[in-house]
Design an enzyme around this catalytic site. Structure first.
Site, mmCIF file in Angstrom:
data_model
loop_
_atom_site.group_PDB
_atom_site.id
_atom_site.type_symbol
_atom_site.label_atom_id
_atom_site.label_comp_id
_atom_site.label_asym_id
_atom_site.label_seq_id
_atom_site.Cartn_x
_atom_site.Cartn_y
_atom_site.Cartn_z
ATOM 1 N N HIS A 51 -4.538 4.683 -7.775
ATOM 2 C CA HIS A 51 -3.733 5.876 -8.033
ATOM 3 C C HIS A 51 -3.974 6.979 -7.019
ATOM 4 O O HIS A 51 -3.707 8.147 -7.287
ATOM 5 C CB HIS A 51 -4.005 6.378 -9.459
ATOM 6 C CG HIS A 51 -3.495 5.421 -10.493
ATOM 7 N ND1 HIS A 51 -3.903 5.439 -11.812
ATOM 8 C CD2 HIS A 51 -2.626 4.394 -10.399
ATOM 9 C CE1 HIS A 51 -3.301 4.459 -12.480
ATOM 10 N NE2 HIS A 51 -2.523 3.811 -11.641
ATOM 11 N N CYS A 111 2.096 14.498 3.749
ATOM 12 C CA CYS A 111 3.245 15.363 4.020
ATOM 13 C C CYS A 111 4.449 14.858 3.233
ATOM 14 O O CYS A 111 4.802 13.682 3.284
ATOM 15 C CB CYS A 111 3.568 15.363 5.521
ATOM 16 S SG CYS A 111 5.093 16.285 5.856
ATOM 17 N N ALA A 116 -20.352 4.113 -20.757
ATOM 18 C CA ALA A 116 -20.325 3.290 -19.545
ATOM 19 C C ALA A 116 -21.734 3.103 -18.982
ATOM 20 O O ALA A 116 -22.149 1.964 -18.685
ATOM 21 C CB ALA A 116 -19.420 3.956 -18.503
ATOM 22 N N GLN A 133 -8.755 3.315 -11.117
ATOM 23 C CA GLN A 133 -7.589 4.164 -11.375
ATOM 24 C C GLN A 133 -7.961 5.624 -11.115
ATOM 25 O O GLN A 133 -7.102 6.498 -11.119
ATOM 26 C CB GLN A 133 -7.123 4.011 -12.817
ATOM 27 C CG GLN A 133 -6.680 2.604 -13.182
ATOM 28 C CD GLN A 133 -6.476 2.445 -14.672
ATOM 29 O OE1 GLN A 133 -5.399 2.730 -15.207
ATOM 30 N NE2 GLN A 133 -7.529 2.027 -15.361
ATOM 31 N N ASN A 134 -9.249 5.870 -10.915
ATOM 32 C CA ASN A 134 -9.736 7.251 -10.776
ATOM 33 C C ASN A 134 -9.419 7.817 -9.394
ATOM 34 O O ASN A 134 -9.363 7.083 -8.412
ATOM 35 C CB ASN A 134 -11.250 7.310 -11.032
ATOM 36 C CG ASN A 134 -11.577 6.904 -12.470
ATOM 37 O OD1 ASN A 134 -10.697 6.891 -13.329
ATOM 38 N ND2 ASN A 134 -12.819 6.511 -12.718
#
Ligand code: APR
Length: 232
Positions: free
Chosen positions: A113, A121, A223, A95-96
């Site tokens: 994401h 553009c 982590a 998701q980073n």
């Protein structure tokens, strides 16, 4: 706390969130010091805000590009890249948007994401890589603004990216969720695909999350420490 070992699996899928990059000095979105506790996403990270005031949104994203650009991958990123190198079937769905997986040597990273380091553009959808800080020029030759190629709130995810993520999640035998609060959909739903297909599931987080109960192994800690423990 029983810790599954990477050595016992073939097709490992890392599903990562902002908590993986926290040890690189990049703020997470929620919790103490989170980006959204300082900035209202409705003013800085959605198409409506961009349509209203593109320069204000670009000023925010230039600030983030400047800060993130100074950060380095941490051991957590490096361990994931190492596992990918030693196990052909290992993959990364993130998701980073910070690009730290790629900078640590991970390959074929699925960016659900988008990326802070790509622009699109706003009129014709042309996409290009851009790591300039501040991002310049802000306008495409066609006269429209470039916008960050990031999935903002209320944007839909790219169907092809979602399909690729689905395939990888359905095929893995070990799902390792790393540093995500599990509150943003549809991303937060994806780990269920792996679980439904019989993968062993591991949640690495400092704290419990609203989706912790779905996971067979809920490992608590940073982590890098827990990914290291899984490498032993
Ligand atoms: N090690 C492991 N987990 C950590 C660490 C760490 N060092 N530091 C923080 N965490 C955990 C937090 O406990 C939290 O559960 O990481 C999670 C970060 O949650 P969020 O800030 O919500 O980030 P994320 O889940 O990636 O957000 C998902 O929301 O704003 C949108 O598009 C944005 O991709 C983002 C999405």
């Amino acid at each position: 706390m029983s810790v599954p070992r990477f050595a016992d699996f073939e097709r490992i899928l890392f599903f990562t969130g902002a908590g993986l990059s926290a040890e690189s000095g990049i703020p997470t979105y929620r919790g103490k010091g989170g980006v959204w506790s300082e900035y209202d996403y409705e003013d800085y990270a959605c198409q409506r805000a961009f349509d209203r005031d593109p320069d204000k949104v670009w000023d925010f994203h230039d600030k983030r590009r400047g800060a993130v650009g100074k950060c380095e991958p941490n051991d957590g990123h490096r361990i994931i890249a190492e596992v990918q190198k030693s196990k052909k079937g290992a993959s990364v769905v993130t998701q980073n948007i910070d690009g730290l997986h790629q900078r640590s040597g991970a390959t074929d990273v699925v960016e659900l994401h988008g990326s802070l380091w790509r622009v699109r553009c706003d009129r014709d959808g042309l996409v290009r890589d851009d790591a300039s800080v501040p991002m310049s020029p802000r306008k495409h030759d066609c006269g429209a603004y470039w916008r960050p190629d990031i999935v903002w709130f209320e944007d839909s995810l790219d169907e092809r990216v979602l399909e690729r993520a689905h395939r990888l999640l359905a095929a893995c035998d070990l799902l390792v969720s790393v540093g995500t609060s599990g509150v943003v959909y549809p991303a937060a739903d994806l780990p269920r695909i792996a679980m439904r297909n019989g993968a062993v599931s591991v949640e690495i987080n400092l704290d419990d999350t609203p989706v912790s109960a779905l996971y067979q192994h809920q490992l608590r800690g940073t982590a890098s420490d827990l990914l290291r423990a899984m490498s032993l």
